[in-house]
Design an enzyme around this catalytic site. Structure first.
Site, mmCIF file in Angstrom:
data_model
loop_
_atom_site.group_PDB
_atom_site.id
_atom_site.type_symbol
_atom_site.label_atom_id
_atom_site.label_comp_id
_atom_site.label_asym_id
_atom_site.label_seq_id
_atom_site.Cartn_x
_atom_site.Cartn_y
_atom_site.Cartn_z
ATOM 1 N N PRO A 94 0.821 -1.224 0.000
ATOM 2 C CA PRO A 94 0.000 0.000 0.000
ATOM 3 C C PRO A 94 0.852 1.270 0.000
ATOM 4 O O PRO A 94 0.326 2.359 -0.181
ATOM 5 C CB PRO A 94 -0.815 -0.103 1.292
ATOM 6 C CG PRO A 94 -0.431 -1.359 1.962
ATOM 7 C CD PRO A 94 0.670 -2.017 1.212
ATOM 8 N N GLU A 121 2.127 -8.141 8.650
ATOM 9 C CA GLU A 121 2.125 -6.718 9.021
ATOM 10 C C GLU A 121 3.158 -5.902 8.259
ATOM 11 O O GLU A 121 3.207 -4.689 8.363
ATOM 12 C CB GLU A 121 2.361 -6.565 10.527
ATOM 13 C CG GLU A 121 1.085 -6.702 11.346
ATOM 14 C CD GLU A 121 0.592 -8.151 11.426
ATOM 15 O OE1 GLU A 121 1.401 -9.076 11.201
ATOM 16 O OE2 GLU A 121 -0.596 -8.349 11.691
ATOM 17 N N ARG A 159 -2.963 -7.904 -20.896
ATOM 18 C CA ARG A 159 -3.914 -7.623 -21.973
ATOM 19 C C ARG A 159 -3.388 -6.577 -22.969
ATOM 20 O O ARG A 159 -3.955 -6.398 -24.036
ATOM 21 C CB ARG A 159 -5.293 -7.248 -21.423
ATOM 22 C CG ARG A 159 -5.317 -5.994 -20.607
ATOM 23 C CD ARG A 159 -6.632 -5.854 -19.867
ATOM 24 N NE ARG A 159 -7.765 -5.650 -20.758
ATOM 25 C CZ ARG A 159 -7.989 -4.543 -21.448
ATOM 26 N NH1 ARG A 159 -7.118 -3.537 -21.361
ATOM 27 N NH2 ARG A 159 -9.036 -4.411 -22.223
ATOM 28 N N ASP A 174 -9.863 1.561 -25.017
ATOM 29 C CA ASP A 174 -10.327 1.428 -23.642
ATOM 30 C C ASP A 174 -10.349 2.734 -22.896
ATOM 31 O O ASP A 174 -9.538 3.606 -23.131
ATOM 32 C CB ASP A 174 -9.334 0.549 -22.851
ATOM 33 C CG ASP A 174 -9.637 -0.894 -22.991
ATOM 34 O OD1 ASP A 174 -10.730 -1.198 -23.455
ATOM 35 O OD2 ASP A 174 -8.771 -1.694 -22.618
#
Ligand code: ADE
Length: 256
Positions: A94, A121, A159, A174
């Site tokens: 994160p 953690e 992709r 897209d």
């Protein structure tokens, strides 16, 4: 492209890579994904992958040794095979830079990627400092580990590889590749529960259709993700249209 993924939970990857577009890409050898269990690179009897943090604090941290050894092994194997240059080693966490279509495009130019899935953690900081060359987050929320994030990254990158999608146009048009959200699309039936397909799409006039789609994409982006418009490539007329909507504080009818 070869992708090596280091994880403590190899089983998690069984589903996503064995279906649909991805499976076809693997079968056709357009992409090769290898999943490595970090635990296999431990040397002690208990196969220890985590330990307490120096200085105290709740939770366990992933130890550096098995991760370094796993990365070194997959690099070595690939170098022996290809004589290639150093691949990016991407830690999913994160705390990384926010993943985007631009990053997917950037990574799709590599012939080899190594992804490290963090868990628990946290991870010993030396992995971040001396092993990973990049750190990527898929959003401002905390997942149980980097596995789902790695799947997202691999899906978005794969992709874009030549031949993976049926037609190159579908990736090119897209949302986010054009830096605009996608225009509305319709298929049969022409009228469903009294909701008709917009007339212009039935006209056969391709110039008109392209113009309509472009306007719809711009308006949808303006309504839902105005932040994207700053980076979008717009013609001077389109830019003017957007500016006039932005200036007129009242929401124009078309945006409702
Ligand atoms: N691991 C835990 N949360 C994550 C996130 N948001 N992105 C990437 N890896 C993660």
């Amino acid at each position: 492209m070869k992708i090596d993924i280091l994880t403590l939970f190899p089983q998690m990857f069984q589903g996503p890579f064995s279906e649909g577009i991805f499976k076809r890409a693997i079968d056709r050898k357009l992409v090769q994904v290898n999943i490595h269990n970090i635990r296999d690179y431990t040397h002690d009897r208990h196969h220890t992958v985590d330990d307490y943090a120096y200085g105290g604090g709740a939770g366990m941290l992933l130890k550096p040794e098995p991760i370094f050894e796993a990365v070194e092994k997959v690099k070595q194997d690939f170098h022996l095979e290809k004589g290639a240059k150093e691949p990016p080693v991407i830690l999913l966490s994160p705390q990384g830079r926010l993943f985007s279509q631009q990053i997917a495009e950037e990574l799709s130019g590599c012939i080899h990627l190594i992804l490290i899935c963090g868990r628990y953690e946290g991870i010993d900081e030396r992995v971040r400092e001396h092993l990973a060359t990049d750190e990527v987050s898929i959003g401002d929320y905390v997942l149980g580990g980097g596995e789902l994030a790695a799947m997202v990254v691999v899906d978005a990158v794969a992709r874009l590889l030549p031949g993976v999608l049926g037609s190159d146009a579908s990736a090119r048009d897209d949302s986010h590749t054009t830096r605009l959200l996608e225009y509305p699309q319709y298929t049969h039936p022409e009228v469903y529960r009294a909701w008709a397909v917009p007339e212009v799409l039935l006209s056969g006039n391709h110039a008109q259709i392209d113009k309509w789609r472009r306007q719809q994409a711009i308006l949808r982006t303006l309504k839902r993700r105005p932040d994207l418009l700053d980076k979008a490539e717009l013609s001077p007329e389109e830019r003017q249209l957007v500016d006039s909507f932005k200036k007129a504080k009242a929401t124009p009818e078309v945006l409702k």
